[in-house]
Design an enzyme around this catalytic site. Structure first.
Site, PDB file in Angstrom:
ATOM      1  N   ASP A  29     -28.876 -43.715  45.223  1.00 29.93           N
ATOM      2  CA  ASP A  29     -28.389 -44.410  46.423  1.00 29.93           C
ATOM      3  C   ASP A  29     -28.866 -45.865  46.432  1.00 29.93           C
ATOM      4  O   ASP A  29     -29.851 -46.214  45.790  1.00 29.93           O
ATOM      5  CB  ASP A  29     -28.902 -43.666  47.666  1.00 29.93           C
ATOM      6  CG  ASP A  29     -28.100 -44.029  48.904  1.00 29.93           C
ATOM      7  OD1 ASP A  29     -26.994 -44.591  48.771  1.00 29.93           O
ATOM      8  OD2 ASP A  29     -28.591 -43.755  50.016  1.00 29.93           O
ATOM      9  N   ASN A  77     -17.830 -39.279  50.535  1.00 24.66           N
ATOM     10  CA  ASN A  77     -17.644 -40.682  50.135  1.00 24.66           C
ATOM     11  C   ASN A  77     -16.178 -41.125  50.182  1.00 24.66           C
ATOM     12  O   ASN A  77     -15.893 -42.325  50.101  1.00 24.66           O
ATOM     13  CB  ASN A  77     -18.224 -40.940  48.736  1.00 24.66           C
ATOM     14  CG  ASN A  77     -19.743 -40.978  48.694  1.00 24.66           C
ATOM     15  OD1 ASN A  77     -20.370 -40.588  47.716  1.00 24.66           O
ATOM     16  ND2 ASN A  77     -20.372 -41.456  49.760  1.00 24.66           N
TER      17      ASN A  77
HETATM   18  C1  IPE Z   1     -25.244 -39.903  48.797  1.00 20.44           C
HETATM   19  O1  IPE Z   1     -25.295 -41.235  49.181  1.00 20.44           O
HETATM   20  C2  IPE Z   1     -24.134 -39.695  47.819  1.00 20.44           C
HETATM   21  C3  IPE Z   1     -24.333 -40.275  46.500  1.00 20.44           C
HETATM   22  C4  IPE Z   1     -25.402 -40.893  46.079  1.00 20.44           C
HETATM   23  C5  IPE Z   1     -23.241 -40.121  45.584  1.00 20.44           C
HETATM   24  P1  IPE Z   1     -24.556 -41.764  50.480  1.00 20.44           P
HETATM   25  O2  IPE Z   1     -24.763 -43.216  50.520  1.00 20.44           O
HETATM   26  O3  IPE Z   1     -23.158 -41.281  50.503  1.00 20.44           O
HETATM   27  O4  IPE Z   1     -25.367 -41.011  51.637  1.00 20.44           O
HETATM   28  P2  IPE Z   1     -25.472 -41.326  53.192  1.00 20.44           P
HETATM   29  O5  IPE Z   1     -24.084 -41.644  53.662  1.00 20.44           O
HETATM   30  O6  IPE Z   1     -26.389 -42.501  53.332  1.00 20.44           O
HETATM   31  O7  IPE Z   1     -26.054 -40.089  53.783  1.00 20.44           O
HETATM   32  C1  IPE Z   2     -24.760 -44.983  46.012  1.00 22.92           C
HETATM   33  O1  IPE Z   2     -24.874 -46.252  46.536  1.00 22.92           O
HETATM   34  C2  IPE Z   2     -23.511 -44.797  45.195  1.00 22.92           C
HETATM   35  C3  IPE Z   2     -22.469 -43.957  45.827  1.00 22.92           C
HETATM   36  C4  IPE Z   2     -22.617 -43.279  46.938  1.00 22.92           C
HETATM   37  C5  IPE Z   2     -21.201 -43.859  45.145  1.00 22.92           C
HETATM   38  P1  IPE Z   2     -24.174 -46.653  47.900  1.00 22.92           P
HETATM   39  O2  IPE Z   2     -22.816 -47.175  47.607  1.00 22.92           O
HETATM   40  O3  IPE Z   2     -24.236 -45.540  48.870  1.00 22.92           O
HETATM   41  O4  IPE Z   2     -25.108 -47.841  48.369  1.00 22.92           O
HETATM   42  P2  IPE Z   2     -25.630 -48.123  49.848  1.00 22.92           P
HETATM   43  O5  IPE Z   2     -26.283 -46.869  50.329  1.00 22.92           O
HETATM   44  O6  IPE Z   2     -24.421 -48.488  50.668  1.00 22.92           O
HETATM   45  O7  IPE Z   2     -26.591 -49.251  49.703  1.00 22.92           O
HETATM   46 MG    MG Z   3     -25.607 -44.950  50.249  1.00 24.42          MG
END
Ligand code: IPE
Ligand code: IPE
Ligand code: MG
Length: 251
Positions: A29, A77
């Site tokens: 993340d 997502n």
């Molecule tokens: C979890 O991260 C999913 C992945 C790393 C693929 P998110 O960014 O989607 O999680 P939330 O929304 O902060 O819970």
């Molecule tokens: C994790 O990084 C990757 C995916 C969930 C695909 P994020 O895209 O969630 O990054 P933040 O949490 O918005 O910083």
């Molecule tokens: Mg995230």
């Protein structure tokens, strides 16, 4: 002065192999936050995230970790803007093509968990090709969670079990925890020992709810594009120093 690499792999000789986790799961993340801090668009965070992924896969291989499971895209997502999702799909397809030779060289066996619906055919084609090519590999297992949601996985398992009962293949009274295990996407895999989450959030975000029941959790404030060998070692060292009781008492 002699230039030294900024992050030389420090080795992990202080943690004997039997103290290391057999299976590490990672919630990768913070790609977006990393990009924002650099003044870059979010997609650049995802691009740099792939470099971390490569580093961590290789280091886990060197450390003798049997399985690495990575949360690449959650079923939630899809709420993101279409441009970001398109980019993620392109990145997935590209990863499957570009990493194939490295994966074969490392004797890695790839698995994918999640629902196929929604993933473009082009990406599915490359995923399937890699799955097929690495099927007979005997080295570490790399499990990619793509369009994965633990609740969806449990729904799919319940449906499969119900079908088994309906057809007479399964008997209601003989359903056990093992039956559920056997119907999850992760059937036949070992459970994660260590869960790492980058970017500081203290939540599971619908990742492996059943399988993580007794995993040790390690969270870092560092974002995924910043994650490197040294941080992986730190997590493993921390894990090795913990006592796992599984509900029992300390010896
Ligand atoms: C979890 O991260 C999913 C992945 C790393 C693929 P998110 O960014 O989607 O999680 P939330 O929304 O902060 O819970
Ligand atoms: C994790 O990084 C990757 C995916 C969930 C695909 P994020 O895209 O969630 O990054 P933040 O949490 O918005 O910083
Ligand atoms: Mg995230």
């Amino acid at each position: 002065m002699v230039e030294t690499p900024s992050n030389p792999p420090s080795g992990l000789s202080d943690v004997p192999p039997e103290k290391r986790p057999r299976h590490i799961a990672i919630i990768m993340d913070g790609n977006g936050r990393w990009a924002r801090r650099q003044g870059l668009p979010r997609i650049e965070g995802h691009r740099h995230g792939v470099a971390s992924l490569r580093r961590v896969v290789e280091e886990c291989g060197r450390l003798g970790i049997e399985q690495l499971t990575l949360y690449c895209l959650s079923s939630e997502n899809w709420k993101r803007p279409p441009q970001e999702l398109d980019f993620l799909m392109q990145l997935l397809e590209q990863y499957m093509i570009e990493e194939r030779s490295g994966i074969l060289r490392q004797n890695i066996r790839i698995s994918v968990i999640g629902r196929r619906e929604g993933i473009p055919d082009r990406a599915l084609k490359q995923i399937d090709k890699t799955l097929e090519l690495t099927r007979e590999n005997t080295g570490p297992r790399l499990c990619l969670a793509i369009n994965y949601g633990a609740r969806a996985e449990l729904v799919d398992a319940v449906r499969a079990i119900a079908r088994g009962v309906q057809s007479g293949r399964l008997d209601v009274e003989s359903i056990t925890e093992q039956t559920i295990d056997d119907h999850l996407y992760t059937a036949g895999m070992i459970e994660p020992d260590l869960l790492i989450r980058t970017a500081g959030e203290m939540r599971l975000s619908n990742f492996l709810l059943w399988q993580l029941s007794y995993a040790e959790i390690w969270v870092t404030e560092k974002t995924w594009p910043e994650f490197d060998e040294a941080l992986l070692h730190e997590a493993i060292r921390d894990y090795a120093a913990r006592t796992r009781r599984f509900g029992g008492l300390e010896e």
